[in-house]
Design an enzyme around this catalytic site. Sequence first.
Site, short mmCIF file in Angstrom:
data_model
loop_
_atom_site.label_atom_id
_atom_site.label_comp_id
_atom_site.label_asym_id
_atom_site.label_seq_id
_atom_site.Cartn_x
_atom_site.Cartn_y
_atom_site.Cartn_z
N TYR A 280 16.84 -57.50 10.44
CA TYR A 280 16.64 -56.74 11.68
C TYR A 280 15.30 -57.00 12.37
O TYR A 280 15.26 -57.12 13.60
CB TYR A 280 16.84 -55.25 11.41
CG TYR A 280 18.30 -54.88 11.33
CD1 TYR A 280 18.98 -54.41 12.45
CD2 TYR A 280 19.02 -55.04 10.16
CE1 TYR A 280 20.33 -54.09 12.39
CE2 TYR A 280 20.37 -54.72 10.09
CZ TYR A 280 21.02 -54.25 11.21
OH TYR A 280 22.36 -53.94 11.14
N GLU B 200 24.89 -49.13 7.28
CA GLU B 200 25.26 -50.27 6.45
C GLU B 200 24.90 -50.06 4.99
O GLU B 200 25.63 -50.49 4.09
CB GLU B 200 24.62 -51.55 7.00
CG GLU B 200 25.26 -52.00 8.30
CD GLU B 200 24.42 -53.00 9.08
OE1 GLU B 200 23.49 -53.58 8.50
OE2 GLU B 200 24.69 -53.18 10.28
#
Length: 421
Positions: free
Chosen positions: A95, A137
């Site tokens: 990310y 997630e």
Amino acid sequence: MLDQKTIEIIKSTVPVLEQHGEKITTRFYQLMFGNHPELLNIFNHANQKQGRQQKALAGTVYAAAMYIDNLEAIIPVVKQIAHKHRSLGIKPEHYPIVGKHLLLAIKDVLGDAATDEIIDAWAQAYEVIAGAFIGVEAEMYGQAANQTGGWDGFRNFIVDRKVIESDVITSFYLKPEDQKEIAGFEPGQYISILLEIKGEKFTHIRQYSLSDAPGKDYYRISVKREAGTPNPDGVVSNYLHDEVKEGDILKVSAPAGDFVLNTEKTNPVVLLSGGVGLTPMMSMLKTVVELQPERKVTFVHAAANGNVHALREEVEELAQLDNVNSCIFYDSPTEDDRQNNRFDVEGYVTREWLQENVAIEDAEFYFCGPVPFMKAINGSLKGLGVTEERIHFEFFGPMGSLENNEKDTAIAERSEDLVTV
């Protein structure tokens, strides 16, 4: 949480993102892959070359900006994307890389219009949005690994059987190499296959819907051969068709996906598919037959002709049951198709046919297939007054829109990717 000033700055960029979104995301991928080529081991090369991923990411960034003061509104999209990320192996460490290059791309495309204030606001917003993905997630990774028969990452499966279903579709029956139990799944879900193909610099990951009912000691995928190996899609599908043999090992992720049949409902269900879009529909059809034998189900499939129509015999057998109706459409039937009565209707699935032949007022509708097919079905159902909560669909590949004006409709409702693969 974002302060009000930051929220206002982000929302002020919505018109700019609407105009320049795809330029920004195209530049984003150029920058990120230039600095981190190893990520090409995860990202779908075909979607990149066709421009589909750039468009999908632009839509999600646009949606995030629109709903920055009410991110709960896009939680369904977050969960949908998170399923794909878990299936592909996207991890928290990816990310920051994405965030860095997204900000660089915004600055690069907008130039002086991307002030320090705007860049700082987007940096803060990205942290909040990325945190939402990472949290969802993490929960999914835990569920996939800790469920009965579950695992983390990719697990070796043996190709137990390879069955040619039509001129363009072949089924692969996959059993775990370790001979241990495998995770269950919901009808409509998919698995990811990771391939290391000789001569290819990077690994390839593709997601394929499971085409049989849950509860077996194998997973089945039914793969369409894409035209030509120069086509990035064709690299993988042709390899599976031509090179993978019974007894070979494939690396498989645990099942994922949120396009699933709701078996808690008992009202009639209509399953509509075009081409290889029948794969998740087959899983749903078989599940209804096994778990809900009293539930009425209509299976509608559209194909060019019998040469490319897969799994026809399985449907014909199930159609003998009292609760199952089936209708096959061929738009280009062969003479052999005509002589052997291999189809029910010549042409396409129309609004008029749906109105006359299915339970419009109370049925649940699930459909999958080529985008033109899905647009036609979606438009017909809405034109017949079917409410959105009874319409369920899935794209193969990056999420798009089934409406005529993408900017005004599903772009904020169902986008494919924020961190994006």
